[in-house]
Each structure stands twice: as structure tokens, then as C-alpha cells.
Design an enzyme around this catalytic site. Structure first.
Site, PDB file in Angstrom:
ATOM      1  N   HIS A  72     -38.133  -1.322 -16.940  1.00  0.00           N
ATOM      2  CA  HIS A  72     -37.089  -0.778 -17.823  1.00  0.00           C
ATOM      3  C   HIS A  72     -36.060  -1.868 -18.105  1.00  0.00           C
ATOM      4  O   HIS A  72     -35.464  -2.413 -17.182  1.00  0.00           O
ATOM      5  CB  HIS A  72     -36.380   0.401 -17.162  1.00  0.00           C
ATOM      6  N   TYR A 200     -28.075   8.578 -17.098  1.00  0.00           N
ATOM      7  CA  TYR A 200     -27.042   9.030 -16.153  1.00  0.00           C
ATOM      8  C   TYR A 200     -26.013   9.827 -16.945  1.00  0.00           C
ATOM      9  O   TYR A 200     -25.396   9.285 -17.872  1.00  0.00           O
ATOM     10  CB  TYR A 200     -26.336   7.831 -15.520  1.00  0.00           C
ATOM     11  N   PRO A 292     -27.310   7.703  -3.450  1.00  0.00           N
ATOM     12  CA  PRO A 292     -28.434   7.230  -4.271  1.00  0.00           C
ATOM     13  C   PRO A 292     -28.085   6.885  -5.719  1.00  0.00           C
ATOM     14  O   PRO A 292     -28.927   6.359  -6.451  1.00  0.00           O
ATOM     15  CB  PRO A 292     -29.422   8.402  -4.226  1.00  0.00           C
ATOM     16  N   LYS A 296     -29.897   1.823  -4.634  1.00  0.00           N
ATOM     17  CA  LYS A 296     -29.862   0.584  -3.841  1.00  0.00           C
ATOM     18  C   LYS A 296     -30.528   0.666  -2.468  1.00  0.00           C
ATOM     19  O   LYS A 296     -30.797  -0.370  -1.856  1.00  0.00           O
ATOM     20  CB  LYS A 296     -28.391   0.146  -3.615  1.00  0.00           C
ATOM     21  N   TYR A 384     -26.672  -3.403 -11.341  1.00  0.00           N
ATOM     22  CA  TYR A 384     -27.758  -2.415 -11.369  1.00  0.00           C
ATOM     23  C   TYR A 384     -29.132  -3.076 -11.208  1.00  0.00           C
ATOM     24  O   TYR A 384     -29.987  -2.568 -10.487  1.00  0.00           O
ATOM     25  CB  TYR A 384     -27.680  -1.590 -12.661  1.00  0.00           C
TER      26      TYR A 384
HETATM   27  C1  LIG Z   1     -33.168  11.591  -2.923  1.00  0.00           C
HETATM   28  C2  LIG Z   1     -33.170  10.108  -2.650  1.00  0.00           C
HETATM   29  C3  LIG Z   1     -33.283   9.219  -3.712  1.00  0.00           C
HETATM   30  C4  LIG Z   1     -33.271   7.850  -3.474  1.00  0.00           C
HETATM   31  N1  LIG Z   1     -33.380   6.995  -4.549  1.00  0.00           N
HETATM   32  C5  LIG Z   1     -33.398   5.653  -4.327  1.00  0.00           C
HETATM   33  C6  LIG Z   1     -33.642   4.718  -5.413  1.00  0.00           C
HETATM   34  O1  LIG Z   1     -33.840   5.094  -6.580  1.00  0.00           O
HETATM   35  N2  LIG Z   1     -33.659   3.384  -5.132  1.00  0.00           N
HETATM   36  C7  LIG Z   1     -33.469   2.935  -3.845  1.00  0.00           C
HETATM   37  O2  LIG Z   1     -33.493   1.708  -3.635  1.00  0.00           O
HETATM   38  N3  LIG Z   1     -33.285   3.791  -2.788  1.00  0.00           N
HETATM   39  C8  LIG Z   1     -33.251   5.132  -2.995  1.00  0.00           C
HETATM   40  N4  LIG Z   1     -33.137   5.993  -1.920  1.00  0.00           N
HETATM   41  C9  LIG Z   1     -32.994   5.457  -0.563  1.00  0.00           C
HETATM   42  C10 LIG Z   1     -34.340   5.035   0.061  1.00  0.00           C
HETATM   43  O3  LIG Z   1     -35.258   6.095   0.024  1.00  0.00           O
HETATM   44  C11 LIG Z   1     -34.093   4.589   1.509  1.00  0.00           C
HETATM   45  O4  LIG Z   1     -33.053   3.644   1.519  1.00  0.00           O
HETATM   46  C12 LIG Z   1     -35.360   3.954   2.132  1.00  0.00           C
HETATM   47  O5  LIG Z   1     -36.284   4.965   2.462  1.00  0.00           O
HETATM   48  C13 LIG Z   1     -34.997   3.156   3.387  1.00  0.00           C
HETATM   49  O6  LIG Z   1     -36.179   2.706   4.022  1.00  0.00           O
HETATM   50  P1  LIG Z   1     -36.202   2.501   5.591  1.00  0.00           P
HETATM   51  O7  LIG Z   1     -37.573   2.025   5.913  1.00  0.00           O
HETATM   52  O8  LIG Z   1     -35.027   1.715   6.011  1.00  0.00           O
HETATM   53  O9  LIG Z   1     -35.956   3.960   6.198  1.00  0.00           O
HETATM   54  P2  LIG Z   1     -36.882   5.247   6.116  1.00  0.00           P
HETATM   55  O10 LIG Z   1     -37.548   5.350   4.798  1.00  0.00           O
HETATM   56  O11 LIG Z   1     -36.047   6.373   6.592  1.00  0.00           O
HETATM   57  O12 LIG Z   1     -38.019   4.948   7.189  1.00  0.00           O
HETATM   58  C14 LIG Z   1     -37.769   4.989   8.582  1.00  0.00           C
HETATM   59  C15 LIG Z   1     -39.063   5.359   9.287  1.00  0.00           C
HETATM   60  O13 LIG Z   1     -38.846   5.371  10.692  1.00  0.00           O
HETATM   61  C16 LIG Z   1     -39.483   6.497  11.252  1.00  0.00           C
HETATM   62  N5  LIG Z   1     -38.802   6.829  12.515  1.00  0.00           N
HETATM   63  C17 LIG Z   1     -37.611   7.459  12.690  1.00  0.00           C
HETATM   64  N6  LIG Z   1     -37.322   7.563  13.994  1.00  0.00           N
HETATM   65  C18 LIG Z   1     -38.338   6.975  14.656  1.00  0.00           C
HETATM   66  C19 LIG Z   1     -38.617   6.770  16.043  1.00  0.00           C
HETATM   67  N7  LIG Z   1     -37.781   7.189  16.998  1.00  0.00           N
HETATM   68  N8  LIG Z   1     -39.757   6.139  16.372  1.00  0.00           N
HETATM   69  C20 LIG Z   1     -40.624   5.697  15.419  1.00  0.00           C
HETATM   70  N9  LIG Z   1     -40.420   5.882  14.098  1.00  0.00           N
HETATM   71  C21 LIG Z   1     -39.285   6.506  13.729  1.00  0.00           C
HETATM   72  C22 LIG Z   1     -39.346   7.578  10.181  1.00  0.00           C
HETATM   73  O14 LIG Z   1     -40.338   8.589  10.335  1.00  0.00           O
HETATM   74  C23 LIG Z   1     -39.546   6.748   8.917  1.00  0.00           C
HETATM   75  O15 LIG Z   1     -40.897   6.692   8.500  1.00  0.00           O
HETATM   76  C24 LIG Z   1     -33.150   7.365  -2.132  1.00  0.00           C
HETATM   77  C25 LIG Z   1     -33.065   8.257  -1.057  1.00  0.00           C
HETATM   78  C26 LIG Z   1     -33.075   9.606  -1.302  1.00  0.00           C
HETATM   79  C27 LIG Z   1     -32.981  10.543  -0.118  1.00  0.00           C
END
Ligand SMILES: Cc1cc2nc3c(=O)[nH]c(=O)nc-3n(C[C@H](O)[C@H](O)[C@H](O)COP(=O)(O)OP(=O)(O)OC[C@H]3O[C@@H](n4cnc5c(N)ncnc54)[C@H](O)[C@@H]3O)c2cc1C
Length: 393
Positions: A72, A200, A292, A296, A384
């Protein structure tokens, strides 16, 4: 068992870190508490910054992103019944955003991990960490009915906001927290996107966002109270509210279709400082959360693990801990900039229950300024598509 880097959490941060370390010949074990399908099916992020897309491409996991992801070059801001185009690429030296679901990112990274044959264990439980102040930190966990012990050179806490790693940092950390008086009701709908760019919307009924996942699937959100009960919202009522907020005076509106998934997410800003203690390093949502609105979260997770992978590489290649020592400070600079931008987008586009008619007028004036001043629009575009990030490591 021993590994160089024990990675707790198999979401985007943990999987990408494992992938980057593999490319540098560094061993890791990834421990994930959920099952494989659950991690893939979780509907979350959908917007990748230019740097995240470039990183995936350059490290060999970008093939499907370029096949089915959507580049985009612009985004709309909608207010006063009109959509205003923000030409992101034109204003940011050719950078863009990529609409590509987190589910797809996770699938690509899981496939890459499986192809390496390196350990990725699902459905582990009772994960705990010990001895992080020594050179042999330890992870204990249950899997397959047995208790396991994994000694590591380092532990990467990639276990999201509700994980066990952040509490294990001890007392020498500070948490910065802000909760917002609203959340997002989000739906995934079987309806072809009616706009080529995200929209938006700031409306007198509250914020709304038009987005998409594929040429057949639309992803839509609107602002609700943070504790809203999703059961109060039958599909017809959701569409009614979406259309009230999003329909513009020229007749543009989202296409309506069957709702495939719906949920409510509360919003917060959260930062852990520093993002490490001893030999335990946090990355992604384990260390910070952004609302969100700025898209980011996933991108910050990618930036964190790139820095960590670079730091581990320097440690193993040159016995130099310099980048590891600076990891938190370097990562936090980008984290705070993303926090600022996400907060700014959120408070500019949402209606606060504490706000009044003055605040709404001020917000509309903000949006009018942004869409009529090239300087203001350039600042929005630069943030952005993502601030500069060197992807070499
Ligand atoms: C509705 C929504 C929309 C979003 N839109 C965007 C977007 O457009 N762009 C963007 O960049 N971000 C967006 N985000 C944010 C993005 O989804 C998160 O920042 C991203 O998932 C972070 O990744 P992570 O691996 O750090 O954490 P997570 O995705 O939370 O992964 C952590 C993992 O650790 C596992 N875990 C937890 N505890 C334990 C444990 N004790 N032992 C072993 N495993 C464990 C969990 O099961 C999970 O699989 C959005 C979030 C939401 C909720």
C-alpha cells in the site's frame, strides 16, 4: 540439554529470532505453551512496515509476502464525511506498508524453522527461569508428561505481555503504563475490500478503521468501551455501527458480508525499562505494548529481535558483549518513538469519554492540518511506514 539461546515464546518475536540466529549458525530452542494451530489462527496484526517486509525478504522468508501480501502506497484519513488521501510513498522516499496477516508471517517463520530441523516445542507448560545472573541460566518446563531442564548461554523472553519472563527480571526495572478508556471491537468479514487503501475514520460516534487481509476478506474495527461485552453485538448491529461511522458523503462505504470472527481488545501503552537483567533479554510484547492504532506492535517485535540477533552474533563471533550491553538502550529509543506515534494516532482519532465538543473540534482541526500541510503529512507518513532501521546483521 544445553543450547546457546533459549527462546521462550513461539509468536512472531520468538520465531523470527530463532530464524535470524539460525542464519548465523547460532543454536536455539523455542518453547511455546500453545499448540501449533492456535498460534497460526490467532487473528492479530496485519500491517508490516517497509523494514519488516525488507527483513523478511532479505532473510529468505518473504516469498509468500510478495505473492499474496498487498503493498500500500497510501492511506486515507476520513473526517467530516470526506476521505483524504495521505500518499505515504511519495512523502517517504518510496517506502510503503504491506498488508500481510500476522498469521501468514507466523506460518512463514514456522515453515522456515521446521526446515532447519532445530527444536521448536509446542504445548510446554510450567515454564520457569533461574540463574539469570550467572553464565548458565536455566529454563525448566513440562512437556510430554515429563519435566525438562534446559541450560542456556542466554535466555530470550519472547513470551508476550502475559508471559513469565518480564516478572523474572526482578526489582531493578521500571514499568511505564497508560491505559485508554476505550478498546476496539474488531471483525473479520467475508467481503471484498471496497477501498484500495486503509481508511482511518474520526467520527462523532467514535473511531473506526477499514482494513483488509486479502482480495476477499475485510478487517474492520470500531471504538467501544474497553470492557465491552462482545455478546451485546449481533452481526447486524456491528454492520449498522460500522456503516454509520464509515460511510462518506460521496457514498463510499465498506462492503457487507458474513462475519467470520469478532472480538474486543482493550488498549494500553506499556514499556519495561531496561528490557533485560543478567542474561535474560526481553523482546516484543513481553517488553512493551502499543495501542494498535499505529500498527507498530509486530514491527517493534521484529526490530527488537533484529537488534538481539546482531548482538548475539557479535558475542559469538568476536567474544564482544558491547551490543548486548547496549541492547536495551538501543531498542528503547525506537520503542519510545513508536509509543509516541501510537499514542498520538490514538488520541487524535478516538473520542475520549472525558472529552467534550471542544476536544472533538480540536481533533478535527488537527486532522484538517495534517491533510492540508505537506510538512505535517510527511511526518505522519515517515512514522507510519516506519522510522529508518538498518537491516544488516
Ligand atoms: C487487535 C490487534 C491488532 C493488531 N494490529 C497490529 C498491526 O496492524 N501491526 C502491528 O505491527 N502490530 C499489531 N498488533 C500487535 C501484534 O499482534 C503484537 O505486537 C505481536 O503479536 C507481538 O509478537 P510477540 O511475539 O512479541 O508476542 P505474541 O504474539 O504475544 O507471542 C508470544 C508467544 O509466547 C507464548 N507464551 C506466553 N507465555 C508463555 C510461556 N510461559 N511459555 C511459553 N510460551 C509462552 C504465547 O502463547 C505466544 O505464542 C495488533 C494486536 C492486536 C491485539
Amino acid at each position: 540439554m544445553h543450547t546457546q539461546v533459549g527462546i521462550i515464546g513461539g509468536g512472531p518475536a520468538g520465531l523470527l529470532l530463532g530464524h535470524l540466529l539460525h542464519l548465523k549458525g547460532i543454536d536455539s530452542v523455542i518453547l511455546e505453551r500453545r499448540d501449533h494451530e492456535y498460534v497460526i489462527d490467532r487473528v492479530r496484526a496485519g500491517v508490516l512496515e517497509q523494514f519488516t517486509a525488507d527483513l523478511m525478504t532479505q532473510t529468505g522468508v518473504g516469498a509468500r509476502l510478495h505473492q499474496i501480501g498487498m503493498r500500500h502506497d497510501s492511506v486515507y484519513l476520513s473526517f467530516g464525511g470526506r476521505r483524504h488521501l495521505v500518499p505515504l510513498s511519495e512523502l517517504s522516499g518510496g517506502k510503503a506498508i504491506y498488508v500481510y496477516g500476522q498469521n501468514e508471517v507466523v506460518k512463514d517463520l514456522m515453515d522456515a524453522r521446521i526446515a532447519t530441523g532445530r527444536p521448536l516445542h509446542y504445548e510446554v507448560s510450567d515454564v520457569s527461569v533461574y540463574d539469570i545472573d550467572t553464565t548458565r541460566p536455566l529454563i525448566r518446563y513440562h512437556a510430554g508428561g515429563a519435566q525438562h531442564e534446559l541450560t542456556c548461554d542466554f535466555i530470550a523472553g519472547c513470551d508476550g505481555f502475559h508471559g513469565i519472563c518480564r516478572p523474572a527480571l526482578g526489582d531493578a526495572v521500571t514499568f511505564y503504563d497508560k491505559t485508554y478508556p476505550f478498546g476496539w471491537l474488531g471483525i473479520l468479514a467475508e467481503a471484498a475490500p471496497s477501498s484500495e487503501a486503509l481508511v482511518y475514520t474520526c467520527h462523532e460516534r467514535g473511531f473506526a478503521l477499514f482494513s483488509m487481509r486479502s482480495p476477499k476478506i475485510t478487517r474492520l474495527y470500531f471504538q467501544v468501551p474497553p470492557d465491552e461485552d462482545i455478546n451485546k453485538w449481533p452481526d447486524d448491529a456491528i454492520w449498522d455501527e460500522m456503516l454509520k461511522r464509515m460511510t462518506t458523503k460521496d457514498g463510499w462505504k465498506p462492503n457487507v458480508g458474513p462475519v467470520l470472527n469478532k472480538n474486543v481488545t482493550a488498549m494500553r501503552s506499556f514499556v519495561t525499562e531496561p528490557m533485560c537483567a543478567g542474561r535474560l533479554y526481553l523482546a516484543g510484547d513481553a517488553a512493551h505494548i502499543v495501542p494498535p492504532t499505529g500498527a507498530k506492535g509486530l514491527n517493534l517485535a521484529a526490530a527488537d529481535v533484529l537488534l538481539l540477533a546482531r548482538a548475539f552474533t557479535e558475542f559469538y563471533k568476536y567474544s564482544n558483549s558491547g551490543l548486548l550491553n547496549n541492547y536495551s538502550e538501543t531498542a528503547l529509543q525506537r520503542v519510545w518513538r513508536a509509543q509516541r506515534f501510537s499514542w498520538w494516532m490514538t488520541q487524535t482519532l478516538h473520542l475520549s469519554p472525558e472529552g467534550n465538543a471542544f476536544d472533538f473540534k480540536r481533533q478535527l482541526t488537527d486532522l484538517d492540518y495534517i491533510t492540508s500541510s505537506k510538512a505535517a503529512m510527511t511526518s505522519l507518513a515517515e512514522n507510519y511506514v516506519g522510522l529508518p532501521m538498518d537491516i544488516e546483521f
